[in-house]
Write an enzyme that holds these catalytic residues in place. Structure first.
Site, PDB file in Angstrom:
ATOM      1  N   HIS A 142      -7.967 -25.242 -60.200  1.00 40.64           N
ATOM      2  CA  HIS A 142      -8.465 -26.213 -61.185  1.00 40.64           C
ATOM      3  C   HIS A 142      -9.960 -26.015 -61.409  1.00 40.64           C
ATOM      4  O   HIS A 142     -10.695 -25.560 -60.534  1.00 40.64           O
ATOM      5  CB  HIS A 142      -8.178 -27.642 -60.713  1.00 40.64           C
ATOM      6  CG  HIS A 142      -6.754 -28.028 -60.967  1.00 40.64           C
ATOM      7  ND1 HIS A 142      -6.073 -28.915 -60.163  1.00 40.64           N
ATOM      8  CD2 HIS A 142      -5.883 -27.625 -61.922  1.00 40.64           C
ATOM      9  CE1 HIS A 142      -4.841 -29.061 -60.626  1.00 40.64           C
ATOM     10  NE2 HIS A 142      -4.691 -28.288 -61.691  1.00 40.64           N
ATOM     11  N   HIS A 159      -1.638 -24.434 -69.152  1.00 47.63           N
ATOM     12  CA  HIS A 159      -2.368 -24.790 -67.919  1.00 47.63           C
ATOM     13  C   HIS A 159      -1.658 -24.214 -66.701  1.00 47.63           C
ATOM     14  O   HIS A 159      -2.268 -23.545 -65.866  1.00 47.63           O
ATOM     15  CB  HIS A 159      -2.476 -26.317 -67.802  1.00 47.63           C
ATOM     16  CG  HIS A 159      -3.062 -26.802 -66.507  1.00 47.63           C
ATOM     17  ND1 HIS A 159      -4.344 -27.299 -66.395  1.00 47.63           N
ATOM     18  CD2 HIS A 159      -2.537 -26.869 -65.241  1.00 47.63           C
ATOM     19  CE1 HIS A 159      -4.586 -27.645 -65.126  1.00 47.63           C
ATOM     20  NE2 HIS A 159      -3.493 -27.397 -64.411  1.00 47.63           N
ATOM     21  N   GLU A 160      -0.355 -24.460 -66.584  1.00 41.91           N
ATOM     22  CA  GLU A 160       0.385 -24.012 -65.390  1.00 41.91           C
ATOM     23  C   GLU A 160       0.366 -22.491 -65.259  1.00 41.91           C
ATOM     24  O   GLU A 160       0.230 -21.958 -64.150  1.00 41.91           O
ATOM     25  CB  GLU A 160       1.837 -24.512 -65.446  1.00 41.91           C
ATOM     26  CG  GLU A 160       1.975 -26.028 -65.372  1.00 41.91           C
ATOM     27  CD  GLU A 160       1.208 -26.656 -64.221  1.00 41.91           C
ATOM     28  OE1 GLU A 160       0.703 -27.781 -64.387  1.00 41.91           O
ATOM     29  OE2 GLU A 160       1.053 -26.013 -63.157  1.00 41.91           O
ATOM     30  N   HIS A 216      -2.443 -21.185 -63.320  1.00 46.16           N
ATOM     31  CA  HIS A 216      -2.196 -21.115 -61.866  1.00 46.16           C
ATOM     32  C   HIS A 216      -1.335 -19.907 -61.537  1.00 46.16           C
ATOM     33  O   HIS A 216      -1.612 -19.196 -60.561  1.00 46.16           O
ATOM     34  CB  HIS A 216      -1.481 -22.384 -61.385  1.00 46.16           C
ATOM     35  CG  HIS A 216      -2.294 -23.620 -61.462  1.00 46.16           C
ATOM     36  ND1 HIS A 216      -3.587 -23.714 -61.007  1.00 46.16           N
ATOM     37  CD2 HIS A 216      -1.990 -24.852 -61.960  1.00 46.16           C
ATOM     38  CE1 HIS A 216      -4.052 -24.936 -61.210  1.00 46.16           C
ATOM     39  NE2 HIS A 216      -3.106 -25.654 -61.792  1.00 46.16           N
TER      40      HIS A 216
END
Lengths: 81, 372
Positions: free
Chosen positions: B129, B119-120, B123
């Site tokens: 998101h 997930h990170e 970014h």
């Protein structure tokens, strides 16, 4: 015991929500609640969060909304800079 | 999905990363492996490559820290915020920080480092998101067995909007033509994503295709899902037939589609939360309607819900542990009902279950219904 009075829960939820919305939805407050008619910044941001997270947009801190806000998550903002 | 306004991600395709320090919660080798796999989630679907460096500054610096840690975003102790990362740019751009006050793990007894890191790194590569509850880039944490993890379509679309798709020499660059899939393997240990009846037929879904057993003695047919239902996604996760409404419901992530006959209803997809699931549920593993009890059972990890089709709502007192009412079974990956029995699949095992007797009555091979 003694069980927290419902108002205390409400106040805790409101405080938690305000921190959450500042952190992830760029809520700007100077601590005072808006006296203007219509949705203040807090309710506007609650609706924005509910919209983003796919919740029913009620503008109130219902149990679904509180449940999602208490879920562990990424520290990145959901909206705003 | 969404991306940073005005930030089209990294201008280069070969990126470097460095692991600055380690969490004491996990062996270093497992941290290395989790980080490497998390990058592979993104390199598998884009032209990006990720090379680990050790003694020089890298594009994506990975570190564990607690509370205040040389950026303006202090962590908050156990739970709450697990990690954060910065958008592509020089300096702190792209870096990913993990909260050392969490319990990090390669499994599910704590926060799975692979899932959070994947997930990170979304970014770090330029994604914001997503508001799709099934997406990896949805803000809240949701455990997925790493060996079963598959990057959701929403995330694939997002990252490819920044970097394009991955093209490997052996893969054709022309769009894939729906060609007849190869003949189905009828191995006894074949596994299915979902199984359902449909007007007397039995459909076994797997990846992008399904096996169609029209009747007991007909030879099984093998089709691409998209040939029959172009708007259905591949890799569906659960399906069940509710004959009173002549409907089949097909589930993937937090959405479901209703098939009436061979037509998908106009108001599909719908949200599983409309059925009464809590937000903590992000996918359904299996579903089946039991004619005996007149209830529909939804299986999620080691728990299950009972849904009343007449009242159109979840029965109270659920979820319950699967093993409490399906003795001998802890997880169910696919399920269907036939002639008063439930057929429950877990891995390469098929259990015939009698809801009247409340016990497994037979153990069958997964391909017992398929006439190849």
């Amino acid at each position: 015991f003694p069980a927290k009075a419902p108002e205390a829960n409400k106040e805790t939820d409101a405080k938690f929500a305000e921190e959450y919305l500042k952190k992830y939805y760029n809520l700007q407050t100077n601590g005072r609640q808006s006296r203007k008619k219509g949705d203040g910044p807090l309710i506007t941001k609650i609706k924005e969060m509910q919209q983003f997270l796919g919740l029913k947009v009620t503008g109130i801190l219902d149990s679904d909304t509180m449940e999602v806000m208490h879920q562990p998550r990424c520290g990145f903002v959901d909206a705003g800079e | 999905f969404s991306t940073f306004p005005g930030n089209r991600g990294w201008s280069k395709r070969e990126l470097t990363y460095r692991i600055i320090n380690y969490t004491p919660d996990m062996p270093r080798s497992e941290v290395d492996h989790a980080i490497q796999r998390a990058f592979r989630v993104w390199s598998d679907v884009t032209p990006l490559t990720f090379t680990r460096v050790y003694d020089v500054t890298s594009d994506i610096e990975i570190s564990f820290a607690a509370q205040v840690h040389n950026d303006f975003y202090p962590f908050d102790g156990p739970h709450g915020t697990l990690a954060h990362a910065f958008a592509p740019s020089s300096g702190i751009g792209g870096d990913a920080h993990f909260d050392e006050d969490e319990t990090w793990t390669s499994g599910s007894n704590g926060y799975n480092l692979f899932i959070v890191a994947a997930h990170e790194f979304g970014h770090s590569l330029g994604l914001l998101h997503s508001n799709d509850p099934s997406a990896l880039m949805y803000p809240t944490y949701h455990y997925t067995e790493p060996s079963e993890f598959r990057l959701p379509e929403d995330d694939v679309n997002g990252i490819q909007s920044l970097y394009g798709a991955r093209i490997t020499p052996e893969e054709p660059t022309v769009p894939e033509q729906p060609s007849d899939p190869s003949t189905p393997s009828c191995q006894p240990n074949i596994t299915f994503d979902a199984v359902t009846t449909l007007r007397g037929e039995i459909l076994f879904f797997k990846d992008k295709t399904f096996l169609r057993q029209i009747s007991q003695n007909s030879v099984v047919e093998h089709h691409l899902i998209k040939v029959f239902w172009p708007s259905l996604p591949n890799h569906i996760q659960a399906a069940y037939e509710f004959q009173d409404r002549d409907e089949v419901l097909v589930f993937k992530g937090a959405k479901y589609w209703v098939i009436n006959g061979y037509e998908i209803t106009k108001d599909s997809p719908k949200s599983i939360y409309d059925l009464g699931f809590p937000r903590s549920v992000r996918r359904i593993d299996a579903a089946v309607h039991d004619e005996n009890s007149r209830k529909t059972y939804f299986f999620v990890e080691d728990k299950y819900w009972s849904y009343d089709e007449q009242q159109q709502r979840m029965d109270s007192g659920f979820p319950k542990k699967i093993v409490d009412n399906f003795p001998g079974l802890t997880k169910i990956r696919a399920a269907f009902e036939k002639d008063g029995f439930l057929y429950l699949f877990d891995g390469d095992r098929q259990y015939e279950f009698s809801t009247a007797k409340k016990r497994v009555t037979r153990l069958l091979k997964n391909n017992s219904w398929i006439k190849c």
